[in-house]
Structure formats: structure tokens, C-alpha cells
Design an enzyme around this catalytic site. Structure first.
Site, mmCIF file in Angstrom:
data_model
loop_
_atom_site.group_PDB
_atom_site.id
_atom_site.type_symbol
_atom_site.label_atom_id
_atom_site.label_comp_id
_atom_site.label_asym_id
_atom_site.label_seq_id
_atom_site.Cartn_x
_atom_site.Cartn_y
_atom_site.Cartn_z
ATOM 1 N N HIS A 1 -2.182 -2.499 -13.735
ATOM 2 C CA HIS A 1 -1.760 -3.661 -14.535
ATOM 3 C C HIS A 1 -2.574 -3.744 -15.838
ATOM 4 O O HIS A 1 -2.011 -3.932 -16.922
ATOM 5 C CB HIS A 1 -1.929 -4.941 -13.723
ATOM 6 C CG HIS A 1 -1.759 -6.182 -14.526
ATOM 7 N ND1 HIS A 1 -0.510 -6.625 -14.935
ATOM 8 C CD2 HIS A 1 -2.655 -7.046 -15.063
ATOM 9 C CE1 HIS A 1 -0.665 -7.727 -15.667
ATOM 10 N NE2 HIS A 1 -1.955 -7.995 -15.759
ATOM 11 N N HIS B 1 -1.360 -4.143 -20.001
ATOM 12 C CA HIS B 1 -2.008 -4.695 -21.199
ATOM 13 C C HIS B 1 -2.367 -3.619 -22.223
ATOM 14 O O HIS B 1 -2.270 -3.862 -23.423
ATOM 15 C CB HIS B 1 -3.271 -5.466 -20.812
ATOM 16 C CG HIS B 1 -2.988 -6.773 -20.151
ATOM 17 N ND1 HIS B 1 -2.558 -7.879 -20.858
ATOM 18 C CD2 HIS B 1 -3.028 -7.152 -18.846
ATOM 19 C CE1 HIS B 1 -2.371 -8.892 -20.017
ATOM 20 N NE2 HIS B 1 -2.642 -8.477 -18.789
ATOM 21 N N GLU C 1 2.077 -12.191 -20.290
ATOM 22 C CA GLU C 1 2.201 -11.641 -18.933
ATOM 23 C C GLU C 1 3.663 -11.512 -18.500
ATOM 24 O O GLU C 1 4.024 -10.541 -17.850
ATOM 25 C CB GLU C 1 1.454 -12.524 -17.916
ATOM 26 C CG GLU C 1 -0.054 -12.554 -18.077
ATOM 27 C CD GLU C 1 -0.751 -11.259 -17.668
ATOM 28 O OE1 GLU C 1 -0.094 -10.341 -17.143
ATOM 29 O OE2 GLU C 1 -1.965 -11.166 -17.918
ATOM 30 N N SER D 1 4.121 -3.650 -15.848
ATOM 31 C CA SER D 1 3.297 -2.859 -14.929
ATOM 32 C C SER D 1 3.811 -2.946 -13.497
ATOM 33 O O SER D 1 3.155 -2.480 -12.578
ATOM 34 C CB SER D 1 1.839 -3.331 -14.991
ATOM 35 O OG SER D 1 1.735 -4.699 -14.649
#
Ligand SMILES: [Fe+2]
Length: 297
Positions: A162, A167, A208, A227
Site C-alpha cells: 500500500h 502512495h 486514499e 494498491s
């Protein structure tokens, strides 16, 4: 990592130097002693890290490497179809290895020349102000453990996949890297912790779990979606609402499931204007006003 409310496993360090990651009973690795041992080892490496020194180099095991390879393989065609253009360009520019888990130093070495961001290790929860505050300096706190192989398609716990795949590629883009930085700068202005929590929820529903219309198609720009090769198949079917800072900053969310409500921008420019504009201008006073508006809605 760690927005408020994101599920993390607590980490404790005993007087004897023993580091323990406390997995919940329903965690897929709860009854897997080998997995628990690895989680403890990887958390201990982060706790032993000293700022100013290189991030610990984790010698990942075959089972961990296999999870990375599988997720990278599954995500590649989905990124091609569903990721926003800047993210797809970042995939080409960053060129993370698909066959092995890169160390955080390697991730920094690949991203810093593009956008100035670098990664530092985190054992588990990083306090909200510390996590966001570091973003102002283009520093990203990252976990290094890997999700349990039994549930590779989604993790409520932010793992290295993730942090780095989700990111990392956003941090390499001009628009979304800057939005991360602006969230950090904004946090530095806020004195009231409730206002930082409001900001963290806006971050959650944008960086997110944000979706956007681009070239007439619905695309994702949220690291949580990008992700998760399970969630990335689902986001188009979720309930979509227009960007609304008051609502995004006030709504409760449950991270143990796919997000049922997503906030959709009609263009990347709208994300930059509305979310970026909020990060750029928010103060304790302005967020207090927004929270009052939410309370009366
Ligand atoms: Fe995240």
C-alpha cells in the site's frame, strides 16, 4: 501510513527489548506463528532505526516476495485500465521491480529525483501530527511488512505494498504529490486535534479513496484503491457523491470493508482546486466553521 481510523496492529516493546506486534484475533495471520515472528522482526527493525541513517534493509522471505509478485501481476492490467493518467505515467517513470520487494532506500532513490519525496520506516502507528507533519517536508513514514498471503487482494492494515505501490506512485506525480505535501503544510497550521482529524478524513476520501472522471472514463487516484486489486474492481459500482469538503471531513468510515461511498471529482483539475484549495487555505477557524455546518446538516 496511518490516517486516523486506519486499522493498525499495535506494537509494543518490552523492557527486555522484545518487540511484539499484536494482531487482532480475526487478523488472517493471527494463527500463523511464522507470520507473527516476521511481523515482530520487521517492527523491531523500524524501532531500532535512527533518523539520519538509511532505512533498515529487510531480507524478505520467499513467501513475502511471492505476495508482492502476485499483487504486482494482478494490479498491472488494472492500473492500465483504471488508474488516473498521472499515476500511469509515474509507473513508467518510477519503474519499481515487479519480481522483488524494493527496500525503502531504493524506493526513495527512484522517487526523489522525480519529485523530491523520500521514505522513512515506521513500525506501526505514527501519530497523526507526526505522519502528516512529515509530508510538509516530502517525507513519507512507511511500514515494511507484507500482508498475509491468505488475503493478498486487500489489506485494511497499510503494508509495504500500500505504502510503496499506492502512495509511492502518487508522490511521484506533480498533482497528487503536491496534494500530499499541502496536507502536511496544513497540519502544521492546525492547533486543534479535532481539526487535524477532519483534515485526515478529507485526505482519506481523496488521496486514499478518490475517484475522478478523466477522458470520459471513471478512474481512481486514491492509494487505497490503487494498491488493492480487489477494491480496484469494485470502485465503479460504489455509490458516488460529488466532492464536498464538509461531508468528506465529517463522515465516519469503516476500513475493514471496501468503501461503499466514494467522492467523485469531474476532473483532476477539480481535485486540485477543491481538495488542494482546502489544504492550502484551511485554518483552525475555517475548519471549526465547516464542522459547525456539518453538525447542523
Ligand atoms: Fe495510505
Amino acid at each position: 501510513m496511518f490516517e486516523e481510523g486506519q486499522l493498525y496492529s499495535p506494537v509494543s516493546a518490552g523492557g527486555d527489548g522484545e518487540v511484539t506486534v499484536h494482531l487482532a484475533d480475526d487478523h488472517p495471520g493471527a494463527n500463523d506463528p511464522a507470520y507473527r515472528r516476521r511481523r515482530n522482526e520487521i517492527a523491531a527493525a523500524a524501532l531500532a532505526w535512527q533518523p539520519g541513517t538509511p532505512a533498515p534493509d529487510i531480507d524478505y522471505e520467499d513467501a513475502e516476495q511471492e505476495v508482492w509478485r502476485r499483487v504486482m501481476r494482478e494490479l498491472a492490467p488494472k492500473h492500465a485500465r483504471y488508474a488516473v493518467a498521472e499515476y500511469r505515467e509515474a509507473l513508467e517513470a518510477v519503474r519499481l521491480p515487479a519480481d522483488r520487494i524494493p527496500g525503502l532506500e531504493e524506493v526513495s532513490a527512484r522517487i526523489a529525483p522525480l519529485s523530491g519525496w523520500r521514505y522513512i520506516p515506521a513500525a506501526g502507528l505514527v501519530a497523526l501530527r507526526e505522519f502528516y507533519g512529515a509530508l510538509a517536508n516530502r517525507v513519507f513514514h512507511s511500514t515494511q511488512y507484507v500482508r498475509h498471503p491468505a488475503v493478498p487482494l486487500y489489506t485494511p492494515e497499510p503494508d509495504v505494498i500500500h505504502e510503496v505501490v499506492g502512495h509511492g506512485h502518487l508522490l511521484a506525480t506533480p498533482t497528487f504529490g503536491e496534494l500530499h505535501r499541502l496536507a502536511g503544510v496544513a497540519t502544521g497550521r492546525l492547533r486543534d486535534d479535532e481539526n487535524v482529524r477532519f483534515l485526515s478524513r478529507v485526505f482519506w476520501f481523496s488521496l486514499e479513496f478518490g475517484v475522478v472522471v478523466e477522458d470520459g472514463a471513471l478512474r481512481a487516484y486514491g492509494a487505497g484503491i490503487l494498491s488493492s486489486y480487489g477494491e480496484i474492481e469494485e470502485f465503479r459500482a460504489m455509490e458516488h457523491r460529488p466532492l464536498d469538503i464538509v461531508e468528506m471531513g465529517s463522515v465516519d468510515y469503516d476500513i475493514t470493508h471496501y468503501q461503499p461511498v466514494l467522492y467523485r471529482a469531474e476532473s483532476v483539475a477539480e481535485v486540485a482546486e477543491v481538495v488542494g484549495g482546502f489544504f492550502e487555505t484551511c485554518t483552525d477557524e475555517s475548519i471549526a466553521d465547516l464542522r459547525r455546518t456539518a453538525a447542523f446538516a
